[in-house]
Design a protein around this motif. Structure first.
Motif, PDB file in Angstrom:
ATOM      1  N   ALA A 199      56.279  54.497  34.951  1.00  0.00           N
ATOM      2  CA  ALA A 199      55.761  53.330  35.663  1.00  0.00           C
ATOM      3  C   ALA A 199      55.696  52.163  34.699  1.00  0.00           C
ATOM      4  N   ALA A 200      55.894  50.959  35.230  1.00  0.00           N
ATOM      5  CA  ALA A 200      55.806  49.744  34.414  1.00  0.00           C
ATOM      6  C   ALA A 200      55.394  48.585  35.311  1.00  0.00           C
ATOM      7  N   TRP A 201      54.636  47.671  34.742  1.00  0.00           N
ATOM      8  CA  TRP A 201      54.212  46.485  35.462  1.00  0.00           C
ATOM      9  C   TRP A 201      55.274  45.397  35.295  1.00  0.00           C
ATOM     10  N   ALA A 202      55.723  44.821  36.410  1.00  0.00           N
ATOM     11  CA  ALA A 202      56.682  43.720  36.394  1.00  0.00           C
ATOM     12  C   ALA A 202      55.911  42.428  36.668  1.00  0.00           C
ATOM     13  N   PRO A 203      55.617  41.630  35.626  1.00  0.00           N
ATOM     14  CA  PRO A 203      54.799  40.429  35.814  1.00  0.00           C
ATOM     15  C   PRO A 203      55.402  39.418  36.779  1.00  0.00           C
ATOM     16  N   GLU A 204      56.705  39.280  36.776  1.00  0.00           N
ATOM     17  CA  GLU A 204      57.340  38.298  37.652  1.00  0.00           C
ATOM     18  C   GLU A 204      57.294  38.718  39.120  1.00  0.00           C
ATOM     19  N   LEU A 205      57.306  40.033  39.365  1.00  0.00           N
ATOM     20  CA  LEU A 205      57.208  40.536  40.734  1.00  0.00           C
ATOM     21  C   LEU A 205      55.754  40.788  41.139  1.00  0.00           C
ATOM     22  N   LYS A 206      54.872  40.868  40.146  1.00  0.00           N
ATOM     23  CA  LYS A 206      53.440  41.122  40.338  1.00  0.00           C
ATOM     24  C   LYS A 206      53.190  42.449  41.051  1.00  0.00           C
ATOM     25  N   LYS A 207      53.886  43.488  40.586  1.00  0.00           N
ATOM     26  CA  LYS A 207      53.654  44.824  41.119  1.00  0.00           C
ATOM     27  C   LYS A 207      54.168  45.874  40.147  1.00  0.00           C
ATOM     28  N   THR A 208      53.754  47.105  40.367  1.00  0.00           N
ATOM     29  CA  THR A 208      54.190  48.226  39.548  1.00  0.00           C
ATOM     30  C   THR A 208      55.500  48.765  40.104  1.00  0.00           C
ATOM     31  N   LEU A 209      56.431  49.039  39.197  1.00  0.00           N
ATOM     32  CA  LEU A 209      57.708  49.651  39.571  1.00  0.00           C
ATOM     33  C   LEU A 209      57.753  51.056  38.985  1.00  0.00           C
ATOM     34  N   TYR A 210      58.425  51.962  39.670  1.00  0.00           N
ATOM     35  CA  TYR A 210      58.540  53.348  39.237  1.00  0.00           C
ATOM     36  C   TYR A 210      59.999  53.662  38.946  1.00  0.00           C
ATOM     37  N   PHE A 211      60.222  54.433  37.862  1.00  0.00           N
ATOM     38  CA  PHE A 211      61.570  54.736  37.399  1.00  0.00           C
ATOM     39  C   PHE A 211      61.719  56.236  37.162  1.00  0.00           C
ATOM     40  N   GLU A 212      62.919  56.733  37.421  1.00  0.00           N
ATOM     41  CA  GLU A 212      63.238  58.137  37.102  1.00  0.00           C
ATOM     42  C   GLU A 212      63.438  58.292  35.597  1.00  0.00           C
ATOM     43  N   LYS A 213      64.083  57.294  34.964  1.00  0.00           N
ATOM     44  CA  LYS A 213      64.367  57.311  33.523  1.00  0.00           C
ATOM     45  C   LYS A 213      63.568  56.206  32.857  1.00  0.00           C
ATOM     46  N   LEU A 214      63.357  56.343  31.563  1.00  0.00           N
ATOM     47  CA  LEU A 214      62.608  55.356  30.804  1.00  0.00           C
ATOM     48  C   LEU A 214      63.296  53.993  30.882  1.00  0.00           C
ATOM     49  N   PRO A 215      62.614  52.956  31.367  1.00  0.00           N
ATOM     50  CA  PRO A 215      63.249  51.641  31.489  1.00  0.00           C
ATOM     51  C   PRO A 215      63.421  50.975  30.127  1.00  0.00           C
ATOM     52  N   GLU A 216      64.479  50.192  29.987  1.00  0.00           N
ATOM     53  CA  GLU A 216      64.775  49.507  28.727  1.00  0.00           C
ATOM     54  C   GLU A 216      64.539  48.004  28.830  1.00  0.00           C
ATOM     55  N   ASN A 217      64.072  47.521  29.946  1.00  0.00           N
ATOM     56  CA  ASN A 217      63.867  46.094  30.165  1.00  0.00           C
ATOM     57  C   ASN A 217      62.697  45.597  29.312  1.00  0.00           C
ATOM     58  N   GLN A 218      62.896  44.507  28.583  1.00  0.00           N
ATOM     59  CA  GLN A 218      61.875  43.966  27.692  1.00  0.00           C
ATOM     60  C   GLN A 218      60.783  43.201  28.438  1.00  0.00           C
ATOM     61  N   LYS A 219      61.042  42.789  29.661  1.00  0.00           N
ATOM     62  CA  LYS A 219      60.072  41.989  30.395  1.00  0.00           C
ATOM     63  C   LYS A 219      59.016  42.828  31.104  1.00  0.00           C
ATOM     64  N   LEU A 220      59.163  44.136  31.088  1.00  0.00           N
ATOM     65  CA  LEU A 220      58.189  45.016  31.732  1.00  0.00           C
ATOM     66  C   LEU A 220      57.007  45.270  30.800  1.00  0.00           C
ATOM     67  N   LYS A 221      55.828  45.380  31.358  1.00  0.00           N
ATOM     68  CA  LYS A 221      54.599  45.619  30.598  1.00  0.00           C
ATOM     69  C   LYS A 221      54.038  46.990  30.946  1.00  0.00           C
ATOM     70  N   ARG A 222      53.242  47.536  30.026  1.00  0.00           N
ATOM     71  CA  ARG A 222      52.524  48.803  30.241  1.00  0.00           C
ATOM     72  C   ARG A 222      53.442  49.932  30.723  1.00  0.00           C
ATOM     73  N   VAL A 223      54.531  50.155  30.029  1.00  0.00           N
ATOM     74  CA  VAL A 223      55.441  51.252  30.373  1.00  0.00           C
ATOM     75  C   VAL A 223      54.758  52.561  30.002  1.00  0.00           C
ATOM     76  N   ARG A 224      54.696  53.492  30.947  1.00  0.00           N
ATOM     77  CA  ARG A 224      53.985  54.753  30.726  1.00  0.00           C
ATOM     78  C   ARG A 224      54.574  55.852  31.596  1.00  0.00           C
ATOM     79  N   GLU A 225      54.330  57.094  31.181  1.00  0.00           N
ATOM     80  CA  GLU A 225      54.745  58.233  31.987  1.00  0.00           C
ATOM     81  C   GLU A 225      53.550  58.678  32.813  1.00  0.00           C
ATOM     82  N   ILE A 226      53.775  58.888  34.092  1.00  0.00           N
ATOM     83  CA  ILE A 226      52.682  59.227  35.000  1.00  0.00           C
ATOM     84  C   ILE A 226      53.102  60.362  35.926  1.00  0.00           C
TER      85      ILE A 226
END
Length: 140
Positions: free
Chosen positions: A37-64
């Motif tokens: 999971a990671a917070w996308a500040p520009e979208l103002k919501k949490t996004l969920y990923f199957e694989k670890l995201p590499e995007n630098q603009k995401l905040k609070r990347v964590r495994e949940i």
């Protein structure tokens, strides 16, 4: 806009059950799985990923552990994010539910500055019996 690949999940807005202090919400577990999971500040919501995201603009990347539940009080499906320790406690409750039946209740408690997700099992008042063949009049 955040430039993300199409491998993120659950792009829509979802319902997150949040019981008030002291409130217990009866829930039915529909599904659960491990995601990032990671917070996308520009979208103002949490996004969920199957694989670890590499995007630098995401905040609070964590495994949940993401649990999909049906909230009986709200009458709708929702998502609950759990960290590793909360997921272990959830699995103990869920395994007891599978063995003994009953009702799983979801609670949130403040512990210091953090909020802890807790699940407890309310055992069923019904007695489960084995059905036997035979005429109904014999049972009366």
């Amino acid at each position: 806009m955040v430039s993300l690949r199409e491998d993120f999940l659950l792009q829509d807005t979802y319902y997150y059950p949040k019981p008030n202090p002291g409130e217990k919400i009866p829930v039915q577990v529909l599904n659960f799985r491990r995601l990032f999971a990671a917070w996308a500040p520009e979208l103002k919501k949490t996004l969920y990923f199957e694989k670890l995201p590499e995007n630098q603009k995401l905040k609070r990347v964590r495994e949940i552990a993401l649990i999909q539940v049906y909230d009986w009080l709200a009458g709708r499906e929702g998502l609950i994010e759990l960290n590793d320790s909360e997921f272990e406690l959830f699995m103990e409750t869920y395994e007891a539910f599978l063995r003994n039946f009953g009702e799983i209740r979801y609670i949130r408690q403040k512990k210091g500055r953090k909020t802890e997700n807790i699940f407890e099992l309310e055992e069923s008042t019904c007695v489960v019996r084995e059905v036997k063949n035979g005429p109904f009049s014999d049972k009366l």
